[in-house]
Design a protein around this motif. Structure first.
Motif, PDB file in Angstrom:
ATOM      1  N   SER A  14       8.300  -6.168  73.539  1.00  0.00           N
ATOM      2  CA  SER A  14       9.698  -6.577  73.711  1.00  0.00           C
ATOM      3  C   SER A  14      10.170  -7.516  72.604  1.00  0.00           C
ATOM      4  N   SER A  15       9.250  -7.938  71.742  1.00  0.00           N
ATOM      5  CA  SER A  15       9.591  -8.881  70.673  1.00  0.00           C
ATOM      6  C   SER A  15       9.557  -8.173  69.330  1.00  0.00           C
ATOM      7  N   ARG A  16      10.725  -7.877  68.792  1.00  0.00           N
ATOM      8  CA  ARG A  16      10.774  -7.209  67.492  1.00  0.00           C
ATOM      9  C   ARG A  16      10.113  -8.054  66.414  1.00  0.00           C
ATOM     10  N   SER A 106       8.159 -17.992  66.820  1.00  0.00           N
ATOM     11  CA  SER A 106       9.475 -17.357  66.880  1.00  0.00           C
ATOM     12  C   SER A 106      10.313 -18.093  67.924  1.00  0.00           C
ATOM     13  N   GLY A 108      14.309 -18.118  69.731  1.00  0.00           N
ATOM     14  CA  GLY A 108      15.534 -17.354  69.932  1.00  0.00           C
ATOM     15  C   GLY A 108      16.787 -18.035  69.431  1.00  0.00           C
ATOM     16  N   SER A 109      16.827 -19.347  69.465  1.00  0.00           N
ATOM     17  CA  SER A 109      18.035 -20.095  69.099  1.00  0.00           C
ATOM     18  C   SER A 109      18.135 -20.312  67.592  1.00  0.00           C
ATOM     19  N   ARG A 150      16.499 -17.654  65.533  1.00  0.00           N
ATOM     20  CA  ARG A 150      17.396 -16.538  65.861  1.00  0.00           C
ATOM     21  C   ARG A 150      16.617 -15.244  66.086  1.00  0.00           C
ATOM     22  N   ASN A 152      16.062 -13.457  68.486  1.00  0.00           N
ATOM     23  CA  ASN A 152      16.736 -12.479  69.351  1.00  0.00           C
ATOM     24  C   ASN A 152      17.916 -11.801  68.669  1.00  0.00           C
ATOM     25  N   LYS A 153      18.374 -12.339  67.570  1.00  0.00           N
ATOM     26  CA  LYS A 153      19.619 -11.863  66.955  1.00  0.00           C
ATOM     27  C   LYS A 153      19.467 -11.267  65.563  1.00  0.00           C
TER      28      LYS A 153
END
Length: 190
Positions: A14-16, A106, A108-109, A150, A152-153
């Motif tokens: 699930s984690s690119r 890693s 996400g923010s 980032r 997630n983005k």
């Protein structure tokens, strides 16, 4: 230098970012990739195996997503069980002394949220103090972490670039400030 990458993501598919990082390091010579969730999913940790793996390497890389300002639960359990008293610390606990500790995290923010006055209030350096203290306690040299914000983005091109930078970071001999300074002194003498 022999490098061990300990991957600790509970759902790497699930984690690119973490998936791409793992793929990038799998083909690097003198680099061992060990996925903790793949090996120990619902199984007890083989402490002796893990300790032997650590002894066989010079640089240990801990790759994980930031979970509640720390590591995922299996990595915390791994620290608790593998870094035993009398082996990693305490009387006679010098087995990891002199080895290098690097983290690849890693997040996400965005980076601006990890600073004084930012959404999360603290920098990654501040949040990783327990890891830095652990490295110090067991005599390892804590090296600068590789951090991807980032996670997630970011787009596929940025993830590919991140993987290249990740490999460059963890394989850089001069990541160790003692080596970098020694090389600097050699240049001055020339």
């Amino acid at each position: 230098m022999k490098t061990l990458v300990l991957v600790a993501h509970p759902n790497i598919e699930s984690s690119r970012v973490n998936k791409k990082w793992k793929e990038a390091v799998l083909s690097i010579p003198d680099l061992t990739v060990h996925d903790l969730y793949e090996k120990y999913h619902n199984q007890p940790i083989d402490v002796e195996f893990e300790q032997q793996l650590l002894l066989a390497h010079d640089r240990i890389v801990f790759q994980f997503p930031l979970y509640w300002y720390s590591s995922p639960p299996l990595l915390k359990q791994w620290f608790d069980e593998v870094f035993t008293f009398g082996w990693a610390h305490g009387p006679g606990g010098t087995k990891l002394s002199g080895k290098e500790w690097v983290m690849a995290i890693s997040i996400g923010s965005p980076e601006h949220s990890y600073q004084a006055g930012g959404y999360n209030l603290f920098s990654v350096s501040e949040l990783t103090k327990p890891f830095q203290a652990s490295a110090s306690l067991i005599g390892m040299t804590y090296l600068p972490p590789f951090v991807e914000y980032r996670a997630n983005k970011i787009n596929d091109q940025e993830i590919t670039q991140s993987a290249v930078q990740y490999v460059d970071h963890i394989t850089n001999i001069e990541l160790n400030p003692k080596i970098r300074f020694r090389n600097y002194l050699k240049q001055l003498a020339e």
